[in-house]
Structure formats: structure tokens, C-alpha cells
Design an enzyme around this catalytic site. Structure first.
Site: not given
Ligand code: F6R
Length: 243
Positions: A136, A67, A138, A143
Site C-alpha cells: 500500500n 519500527d 507504506h 500507513e
Molecule cells: C519493516 C518496515 C516495513 C517493511 C514493508 C515491506 O521494518 O518498516 O515498512 O519494509 O512492510 O515488508 P516486506 O519486506 O516483508 O515486503
């Protein structure tokens, strides 16, 4: 779904890095799907260390990130391109032309998303996909509510994700409201998936993903349908699992 639980997040990160290193060694032209965020930072540092010690060659590795924020240029220090360059790509011998992230600055975002999907296919598909998980549930920026047949597209970030990610910005108002993300279907097409998570704040999302029902309300629960998916967890992230 396989679970591997480690006492500390350092051990979890080292084990995940070792797993990726083994896969790179056995297929030097491997196509990796990569993630950003706080969780993979230690794992990327481990991969860099292995490379510096002459144990890991990235010269033929191809990558596609999950992403990117819409509206942040590659030189913005919170863009995911900047993150990947700073944490991995600039520190190993990967060819920049082999590294791909969605272009959050594209004038025609829909065309860019379609081209991204095509580029993944042209590369032969993703061999090994790295994922983190949001509080959450994701994965990528899929989401809650994201359908299982979703593909790379523009998505709205939820207030919770905007709040979570504001820790990387000076102010919450600076967090982009939109991102481009691979879809659930894109992720599930990877031949192998590794999800890494640490900390208490991930424990509920992990438990719902692994043991709850498969539902768009918890996007990571779709991983239960994948044949080769491993969760690397520290004790805190595993603390709400019943097994
Ligand atoms: C980032 C991504 C997100 C993160 C997730 C966890 O490329 O795709 O899904 O993996 O938000 O983020 P952290 O590791 O910062 O807790």
C-alpha cells in the site's frame, strides 16, 4: 530519485549490500537506519558474508531501526529486535549497545518515542536509511494517511498490513494491531536513503511512489522530495514504471 533495476532479487540484494558496505567502509562510525521484513533478509545475509570474510567491520557502526510492534517482547520470535539479532546483529561484530529499536513494551510509549527521536539526534542523525515498501506504499509503519511532518509515534496497522504480515505468524489474530514507527519526517531527515523492493506485488506501489503525485495516500511518494534517494529494484518490482 535514482532507480537501479536488476534482473533478479538476488542481484538486487547483493547490489544493495555492496552499497551499504561501501558506505560503512568510508565512514566506520556511520549511523544506519534499518528495516525488517522479508525483503532485506538476503541483503543482511550478504553483509554477514562480507563480515565473515573479513571485509566488513561493524565495531563502530550505530543503528536505529524504523519500527517495532507494540506488545511483543524482544525475545518473541516475531519482534523486530529478535529479527535484527537473528539476521544481522548476532552475526557481525556490532556492539549491542549501538543498536537501537523502539521499545514496544514501554509503559509510557509516547515518552519512549520522544526519547527515540532524541537518541537519533544525539547520534548525529541517520547517515543512510534502509527502507522496504508495503503493497500500500507504506514506509516503516507509516500507513496511507501519514502526514509528512510525522515523527516517531504509535500507529495503528491497516487491515492490509495485518494481512500481509500474518504470513510470519501462525494466525492473523496474533498479529499486533499497533506498532511504533519512525515518522515520515524522521525518515526524510536521513542524509541518504535506499529503498529496496522485489516482486510483482510491489510494482504498483513502486510506480505510484516514483511517478505518482506526492500524497499521504502513498507515503513512499514523499521520497520524491529527498535529494539522495535510490530505489534498488528487481525487474518485477520495476515492471509498472513507465521509464
Ligand atoms: C519493516 C518496515 C516495513 C517493511 C514493508 C515491506 O521494518 O518498516 O515498512 O519494509 O512492510 O515488508 P516486506 O519486506 O516483508 O515486503
Amino acid at each position: 530519485m535514482e532507480l537501479r533495476v536488476f534482473d533478479t532479487r538476488e542481484q538486487m540484494s547483493a547490489a544493495a549490500a555492496e552499497f551499504f558496505a561501501e558506505r560503512i567502509k568510508s565512514k566506520p562510525n556511520i549511523v544506519l537506519g534499518l528495516a525488517t521484513g522479508g525483503t532485506p533478509v538476503r541483503m543482511y545475509a550478504e553483509l554477514v558474508r562480507m563480515h565473515r570474510e573479513g571485509k566488513l567491520d561493524f565495531s563502530r557502526v550505530v543503528t536505529f531501526n524504523l519500527d517495532e510492534y507494540v506488545g511483543l517482547s524482544p525475545d518473541h520470535d516475531q519482534s523486530y529486535r529478535y529479527f535484527m539479532d537473528a539476521n544481522l546483529f548476532n552475526k557481525v561484530n556490532i556492539r549491542k549497545k549501538n543498536t537501537h529499536l523502539p521499545d514496544g513494551m514501554a509503559t509510557d510509549l509516547d515518552a519512549m518515542c520522544a526519547a527515540y527521536e532524541k537518541a537519533i539526534k544525539r547520534a548525529g542523525g541517520i547517515d543512510l536509511q534502509l527502507l522496504g515498501i508495503g503493497g500500500n506504499g507504506h514506509i516503516g509503519f507509516n500507513e496511507p494517511g501519514s502526514p509528512s511532518d510525522s515523527r516517531t509515534r504509535v500507529v495503528d496497522l491497516t487491515p492490509e498490513t495485518i494481512r500481509d504480515n500474518s504470513r510470519f505468524f501462525t494466525d492473523e489474530s496474533e498479529v499486533p494491531r499497533k506498532a511504533v514507527s519512525m515518522g515520515i519526517a524522521t525518515v526524510l531527515e536521513a542524509r541518504e536513503i535506499v529503498l529496496i523492493a522485489d516482486g510483482d506485488h510491489k510494482a504498483l506501489a513502486v510506480a505510484r511512489s516514483v511517478e505518482g503525485k506526492i500524497t499521504p495516500d502513498v507515503p513512499a511518494s514523499f521520497l520524491q522530495e529527498h535529494k539522495k534517494c535510490i530505489f534498488f529494484l528487481d525487474r518485477s518490482a520495476a515492471s509498472r514504471l513507465s521509464r
